[in-house]
Design an enzyme around this catalytic site. Structure first.
Site, PDB file in Angstrom:
ATOM      1  N   LYS A   1     -16.319   6.104   4.024  1.00  0.00           N
ATOM      2  CA  LYS A   1     -15.406   5.486   5.000  1.00  0.00           C
ATOM      3  C   LYS A   1     -15.411   6.298   6.300  1.00  0.00           C
ATOM      4  O   LYS A   1     -15.283   7.515   6.275  1.00  0.00           O
ATOM      5  CB  LYS A   1     -14.002   5.427   4.410  1.00  0.00           C
ATOM      6  CG  LYS A   1     -13.024   4.647   5.254  1.00  0.00           C
ATOM      7  CD  LYS A   1     -11.694   4.531   4.527  1.00  0.00           C
ATOM      8  CE  LYS A   1     -10.719   3.682   5.311  1.00  0.00           C
ATOM      9  NZ  LYS A   1      -9.452   3.512   4.587  1.00  0.00           N
TER      10      LYS A   1
ATOM     11  N   GLU B   1      -8.923   9.938   4.959  1.00  0.00           N
ATOM     12  CA  GLU B   1      -8.943   8.521   4.587  1.00  0.00           C
ATOM     13  C   GLU B   1      -9.928   8.230   3.458  1.00  0.00           C
ATOM     14  O   GLU B   1      -9.838   7.200   2.810  1.00  0.00           O
ATOM     15  CB  GLU B   1      -9.277   7.648   5.793  1.00  0.00           C
ATOM     16  CG  GLU B   1      -8.168   7.569   6.813  1.00  0.00           C
ATOM     17  CD  GLU B   1      -6.956   6.790   6.305  1.00  0.00           C
ATOM     18  OE1 GLU B   1      -7.128   5.818   5.551  1.00  0.00           O
ATOM     19  OE2 GLU B   1      -5.837   7.184   6.657  1.00  0.00           O
TER      20      GLU B   1
ATOM     21  N   GLU C   1     -13.194   6.440  -1.049  1.00  0.00           N
ATOM     22  CA  GLU C   1     -14.249   5.766  -0.281  1.00  0.00           C
ATOM     23  C   GLU C   1     -15.031   6.840   0.459  1.00  0.00           C
ATOM     24  O   GLU C   1     -14.766   7.127   1.627  1.00  0.00           O
ATOM     25  CB  GLU C   1     -13.633   4.765   0.689  1.00  0.00           C
ATOM     26  CG  GLU C   1     -12.845   3.677  -0.014  1.00  0.00           C
ATOM     27  CD  GLU C   1     -12.195   2.724   0.957  1.00  0.00           C
ATOM     28  OE1 GLU C   1     -12.936   1.968   1.620  1.00  0.00           O
ATOM     29  OE2 GLU C   1     -10.954   2.755   1.068  1.00  0.00           O
TER      30      GLU C   1
ATOM     31  N   GLU D   1       0.842  -1.193   0.000  1.00  0.00           N
ATOM     32  CA  GLU D   1       0.000   0.000   0.000  1.00  0.00           C
ATOM     33  C   GLU D   1       0.875   1.239   0.000  1.00  0.00           C
ATOM     34  O   GLU D   1       1.703   1.404   0.882  1.00  0.00           O
ATOM     35  CB  GLU D   1      -0.882   0.072   1.250  1.00  0.00           C
ATOM     36  CG  GLU D   1      -2.048  -0.834   1.270  1.00  0.00           C
ATOM     37  CD  GLU D   1      -2.967  -0.545   2.463  1.00  0.00           C
ATOM     38  OE1 GLU D   1      -2.718   0.414   3.225  1.00  0.00           O
ATOM     39  OE2 GLU D   1      -3.929  -1.283   2.613  1.00  0.00           O
TER      40      GLU D   1
END
Length: 102
Positions: A77, A83, A74, A23
């Site tokens: 999220k 994030e 996202e 990642e």
């Protein structure tokens, strides 16, 4: 960081074990220095670095297998708002940076 891990791994008998960067990413919104421009620069520089065969000082002549985090933003999220903004595509499946992997 990669070479530090390779060096430590070699000391315990794992000198031939490959490391995969599973990642790596940069947020494009909702954080300090989190802009589409900075994220695009990060991703382009990362791709150019890992797809080549320069490698690292300890592992020269190799590309570095790397996965971008994440495919899509996202937008639902939970947690820190930044994030939600790591995708290379928006939730509407639109490319945010026009990245090239060729």
């Amino acid at each position: 960081m990669l070479d530090a891990h390779y060096a430590a791994q070699a000391r315990v008998g794992g000198k031939d074990v490959e490391i995969v960067v599973s990642e790596s990413g940069w947020p494009s919104d909702k954080g300090q220095e989190a802009t589409v421009g900075n994220a695009g620069t990060y991703y382009r520089n990362l791709i150019n670095h890992v797809r080549g065969t320069a490698g690292t000082p300890l592992k020269r002549g190799r590309s570095i297998e790397t996965y971008l985090f994440a495919m899509f933003d996202e937008n639902t999220k939970p947690g820190d708002p930044s994030e939600r903004h790591f995708g290379v595509f928006s939730p509407k499946k639109e490319s945010k940076y026009g990245l090239s992997f060729n």
